[in-house]
Every structure is written in C-alpha cells, then in structure tokens.
Enzyme design. Structure first.
Site, PDB file in Angstrom:
ATOM      1  N   ALA A 156       0.812  -1.219   0.000  1.00 30.10           N
ATOM      2  CA  ALA A 156       0.000   0.000   0.000  1.00 30.10           C
ATOM      3  C   ALA A 156       0.845   1.269   0.000  1.00 30.10           C
ATOM      4  O   ALA A 156       0.398   2.307   0.476  1.00 30.10           O
ATOM      5  CB  ALA A 156      -0.971   0.002   1.181  1.00 30.10           C
ATOM      6  N   SER A 241       0.404  -5.692  -5.973  1.00 34.22           N
ATOM      7  CA  SER A 241      -0.292  -4.618  -5.259  1.00 34.22           C
ATOM      8  C   SER A 241       0.382  -3.271  -5.532  1.00 34.22           C
ATOM      9  O   SER A 241       0.451  -2.857  -6.690  1.00 34.22           O
ATOM     10  CB  SER A 241      -0.341  -4.942  -3.770  1.00 34.22           C
ATOM     11  OG  SER A 241      -1.217  -4.059  -3.094  1.00 34.22           O
ATOM     12  N   ALA A 242       0.896  -2.597  -4.500  1.00 37.70           N
ATOM     13  CA  ALA A 242       1.604  -1.339  -4.742  1.00 37.70           C
ATOM     14  C   ALA A 242       2.775  -1.548  -5.684  1.00 37.70           C
ATOM     15  O   ALA A 242       3.137  -0.649  -6.464  1.00 37.70           O
ATOM     16  CB  ALA A 242       2.097  -0.750  -3.424  1.00 37.70           C
ATOM     17  N   GLU A 375     -10.502  -9.169  -4.128  1.00 38.27           N
ATOM     18  CA  GLU A 375      -9.494  -8.160  -3.806  1.00 38.27           C
ATOM     19  C   GLU A 375      -9.923  -7.237  -2.667  1.00 38.27           C
ATOM     20  O   GLU A 375      -9.084  -6.732  -1.921  1.00 38.27           O
ATOM     21  CB  GLU A 375      -9.190  -7.312  -5.047  1.00 38.27           C
ATOM     22  CG  GLU A 375      -8.532  -8.045  -6.187  1.00 38.27           C
ATOM     23  CD  GLU A 375      -7.034  -8.215  -6.012  1.00 38.27           C
ATOM     24  OE1 GLU A 375      -6.525  -7.899  -4.915  1.00 38.27           O
ATOM     25  OE2 GLU A 375      -6.366  -8.660  -6.963  1.00 38.27           O
ATOM     26  N   HIS A 484      -6.862 -10.435  -1.340  1.00 43.55           N
ATOM     27  CA  HIS A 484      -5.763  -9.651  -1.898  1.00 43.55           C
ATOM     28  C   HIS A 484      -4.420 -10.122  -1.344  1.00 43.55           C
ATOM     29  O   HIS A 484      -4.244 -10.279  -0.148  1.00 43.55           O
ATOM     30  CB  HIS A 484      -5.977  -8.176  -1.549  1.00 43.55           C
ATOM     31  CG  HIS A 484      -4.896  -7.262  -2.045  1.00 43.55           C
ATOM     32  ND1 HIS A 484      -4.788  -6.893  -3.358  1.00 43.55           N
ATOM     33  CD2 HIS A 484      -3.869  -6.648  -1.408  1.00 43.55           C
ATOM     34  CE1 HIS A 484      -3.756  -6.083  -3.503  1.00 43.55           C
ATOM     35  NE2 HIS A 484      -3.170  -5.929  -2.338  1.00 43.55           N
TER      36      HIS A 484
END
Length: 570
Positions: A156, A241-242, A375, A484
């Site tokens: 994130a 993700s990020a 997710e 996720h």
C-alpha cells in the site's frame, strides 16, 4: 498478506561477517574463499550460498537518503565501496506499519511500540535503505546472459521490504525447467519517506520519491547486471499490489519513454493486483492535508520552511510524524495517505495515469496482469458502522474529492444491495459481517483492482501482447475468499503439490524468458489465450489447476467505472 507480512517485520535478526576493521578485507577462512564474488562499477560484492542459488543481497544502488538528502530524489553512488560482503538480511526502509494517534491510548500502544528503536533495530529498518538483492543459479558467470526479472514489493506504499520476497523458489523452478532466470528485488522508500506530497514537495521537485528510487534501480540493473550473468536486453519488471501499480507507473513515466543508453530499462511487465490508480495532483488540497498533518506532528508546521525542518528533525520524530495519518489497515482503507500522485511541474510523472493510457503514451512491451477474485475483502473489515446505501455513498465521497455524489451513487447502484451478490463472491448470504460488508468489498476490489484492470486492457491489449488472469483457488474461504495478496504464497514459496502454484510459475518463467507465457510447453499446461477486448478470456487459476474464464462478470459496473474514471481520482 499485508496483515501477516506486517507481523513478520517483528522477527529479530542478527548477522555478522568477519571483516578487517582497517583494510576492509574479508576473512581468509575456507568458506569465504569459495563464496561467489562479482566485480561491478562501484566495487566487489561477495555473495552467500553454497547450494543451488547464490545470493548477493543489500547491494547499494544509490547514495543514502539521509540528512540533507532526506525527502530528495535519489542520487547515484558517487564513490566506490571496495569489497563488500553481502548481508543475509539487508536494511529495509522505514515502515508505516500502522497509524499513531496519541490521543487514543491505550488502544494505540501497539502502534507506538511498532516505531520504537527496539523494533526498528530488530527489523533492520534504516533511512540508509536504497539497496537491492541479486539472486542467480549457482554456477552462473558473466557470460551466462540469463533473462532478468526485477521485483517491486507491495504494501500500500506504506510498508514492505525485500526481506519478505526471496527469489529462490522461482529460480530453482526455472533451473528445473532448463530455462534459468536471474532475480532482482528492490528496496524503495515508502510512506512519508517516499510518497509525501504537498505544494512544498512540488516546489522542491521532490515528488514520488519511491518511484524515482525504483527508476534509479532499473538504471543500476542496466549498468551492472551483466557482471552477475544477466542479460540487460531481457529485463521484465514484476510487482504485486503497490508493486504492480509501480510496475504499471513505469510504463507511463516520461511519457512512456523507457530508453536508457543504447537500450531500454525493461522489456516486459507482470502486474499482480494493480494497474491504473487515477489520482489528484501532488499539490491538491487532499494531498496537502496529509503534508500539513505530518509537518504539525513533527513540530514543523509553524516553520517558514517546513520542508527544511522535516529534513532536520531526528529520525524518530519524523518516523512517528509520518505515521500520524490514517493507515490502510483501518477505517480509511485504500483511501491512501501515501501513493504516487501526478506532478504537473515535472515530466517524470505529470498526469493522472488514466490520461497517458488513453493517449497511447505508454511503453509498448508485452504484459501479464491479473487479480485475486476477492481483492476488496481485507480492505472492508473495519467499516462496521456502514449499514445503509446512503452511508456507503457518503463513505466513498471522501475517497474521490473531485467526484459528484451522484457519480458515486451511480456506481453503488450497479452493485445490488444483496449479500449474495457481494464479495467474497459465490458464498451466497454467508459472511456478511456487517450490513454493507460484502457490497463494499465488491466495490473496493473492483474499483481499485479487478474491473480497473479490465478497463486498462480494453485500451492496451490491441497495442501490446497481453495476458490476464483471475485467481479463485481460495474460493469459499470464510469472510475473505481469495483475498488480496494471497498469490504471494504461490509466487514465492515452494508449493509443489499446489497445481496453481506450479502452473503460475511455469507461465511466468516462460514470459520472463521469451515475452510469452506459452513458450515453455508441458503436457499438462493449458494454453494461456492472449487477451482480446472483443473476446476477453482470462486464465482462471483455481484450486485444482487452471482453466479459462470469460472476463464479462459484473459488466454494468465495469462499463460504469470506465465512463467515470476521470472523476474517480483518489
């Protein structure tokens, strides 16, 4: 993954290697004499590993961003480091594990403890963290010319480290397939150290530092990877993700120009759960609110030059200050305080990401992109006060400051107010832990990941070879479903009895070698059909193996998200 990876950061680590304190020479014992060593531009790296995989970890690729270099763009190394023994565990960048609210004690004692010096040392967090890991098959030489994959971790944009993403499993698998690869993992600055925004940041030319770290690491790879036996003309970037959002961002940085020297920084992209994140600019009032909160918490808010003050405050003060805003494992969820934001004053990342994609201003290389079926579930665990449709729309309004309430009401209306239609999908009326949980989980998962992926592919798949997947192997798991980051297990851990893990690694190794997931064929492989917006077929990664799936689910919601994407800037 975010939850249990956060806990892994608390594992104490200690390691020491004998080095002459005067000459810097390594021990002359028999073990160090046979350890692999590689000479690169800035020195010689002595690696670890007497088995199938050789490790060269913690290699610096930039000057330490400390002191006056805090909150500035990374600078290349300007001097040699002689001979260096690669540590088993390299420094990670400072983490934003969870937010700190000193007014809410004792509930936030754990949050304060996560930033104590003890935990910082135990997890080897340091501002001097711009390092990367290189791992390769044993016996690789500078003449091997192996294809290279460069990995950007997720978290994130608030936490994460190369400590959690060892490449030994996929390297070993590539050796078994007789198509060996070389693996690089990059540490980059996160949270307030890497993605602080605000007008002060923009005026200083210091936006999106984490992305700039990654970009410099990619240049390092071009300059040095051949010495390790890697082929700089065959570099794939990969993230989750990020990290996937970062990998996508590198396709639009500098208007899609990824040239470097006589070649290119990368030649393929793998994105696990992440692509376009439309965002308001770095100097937008929403971003400014975060900057002002951090500056105030650090005691710099009243200073005439608050940014200069932030560079001078003690490390612990700034660490706590950047953790004073809401974190992603909380009520604000994916309404992130820290993320890449366009900076219109700089050609590096000037536009909200959906714009260059629409304009065709992106790097034209083959891509793999896909998602987990559910997710949004782990990001929807903390909003139990949301019980009605009206409250759900109100909650989403703070995510998107430029969206009219009617736009968000229209989005919510495409999702039935019926738990049986929500996420985790396919679980009927079960697991709706509060009245709007499964509906919110479906919306957040689709708007940030799954259906945004579909919209992205509808534009780019006609211009670059594209393959897409949906993972469903944890379907039916209570509350979370196929959540996720659950795919990190299949990608980085040795799960030989799990068909999904075996298949995905096969496809990825093929793509890293040849730019096509089908180039390495096995009798039990299902051909992965190239994505076509007119007939969109996904690879369905299931519990018992892989199959195919039409990418047409929740069609109304997907079409609506494409129509209003310019309004949904976070």
């Amino acid at each position: 993954m975010f939850i249990f990876s956060s806990l892994l950061f608390f594992l104490p680590i200690a390691y020491a290697v004998p080095v002459d304190p005067i000459t810097g020479a390594t021990s002359t014992n028999n073990e160090s004499d046979i350890l692999p060593r590689v000479k690169i531009q800035n020195g010689t790296i002595i690696g670890q590993g007497l088995g199938a995989v050789e490790d060269f970890k913690g290699i610096p690729y930039a000057q330490a961003p400390v002191g006056p270099l805090r909150l500035r763009a990374p600078l290349p190394l300007n001097k040699g480091f002689g001979t260096m023994i690669a540590p088993l565990i390299p420094n990670s960048c400072p983490q934003f594990i969870t937010s700190i609210d000193k007014s809410n004690l004792p509930n936030n004692v754990i949050q304060l403890l996560s930033n104590t010096p003890f935990v910082q040392v135990a997890t080897q967090q340091s501002e001097d963290c711009l390092n990367l890991n290189v791992q390769r098959p044993a016996g690789t030489t500078s003449k091997s010319n192996l294809p290279v994959v460069v990995y950007f971790f997720g978290g994130a944009f608030e936490l994460g480290s190369t400590q959690l993403y060892d490449g030994s499993s996929i390297i070993t698998k590539s050796m078994i397939l007789d198509h060996p690869i070389l693996y690089v993992a990059v540490n980059y600055r996160v949270a307030g150290f890497g993605f602080l925004a605000g007008k002060e940041i923009m005026a200083d030319g210091s936006s999106n530092l984490g992305l700039r770290d990654q970009r410099l690491a990619l240049k390092w790879v071009q300059d040095n990877i051949a010495a390790f036996g890697g082929d700089p003309t065959k570099v794939t970037i990969w993230g989750e993700s990020a990290g996937a959002i970062s990998a996508f961002d590198h396709t639009i940085i500098n208007g899609g120009d990824n040239s470097y020297g006589q070649g290119s920084l990368f030649h393929g992209v793998i994105m696990n759960s992440g692509s376009i994140i439309p965002a308001v600019p770095v100097n937008h009032p929403k971003a400014q609110t975060v900057y002002d909160q951090v500056a105030a918490a650090a005691g710099c808010g009243w200073k005439a030059d608050s940014l200069a003050c932030l560079r001078k405050v003690p490390y612990q003060n700034f660490l706590n200050a950047q953790s004073s805003v809401p974190g992603f494992l909380g009520y604000r969820s994916v309404d992130l305080a820290y993320l890449p934001r366009p900076d219109p004053s700089d050609n590096f990342f000037p536009l909200s990401p959906e714009i260059p994609v629409s304009n065709g201003a992106f790097t034209k290389v083959p891509i793999i992109i896909g998602d987990q079926e559910d997710e949004g579930t782990i990001f929807s665990l903390f909003q139990k006060n949301i019980t009605t449709t009206n409250e759900l729309v109100t909650y989403l309004t703070s995510f998107f400051p430029e969206a009219d309430r009617s736009v968000l009401a229209g989005l919510v209306a495409t999702y039935p107010n019926n738990p049986a239609a929500g996420s985790p999908f396919g679980t009927g009326l079960l697991y709706n832990i509060y009245p709007q949980y499964k509906r919110l989980a479906a919306i957040l998962g689709d708007a940030v990941f799954t259906l945004t992926r579909r919209g992205y592919l509808s534009t780019v798949s006609s211009q670059v070879p594209s393959w897409s997947f949906l993972s469903t192997y944890l379907s039916g798991t209570p509350v979370l479903g196929t959540f996720h980051a659950s795919d990190v297990l299949e990608n980085f851990f040795d799960l030989p009895s799990i068909p999904a893990a075996v298949a995905v690694q096969n496809y990825y190794i093929s793509f890293i070698n040849y730019g096509n997931p089908n180039s390495i064929t096995k009798a039990n492989d299902v051909p992965w059909q190239r994505y076509d917006a007119a007939n969109p077929v996904l690879l369905n990664v299931g519990a018992l193996g892989v199959s195919t799936l039409q990418d047409t689910f929740r069609k109304e919601s997907g079409e609506y998200l494409v129509r209003v994407q310019h309004d949904l800037r976070i």
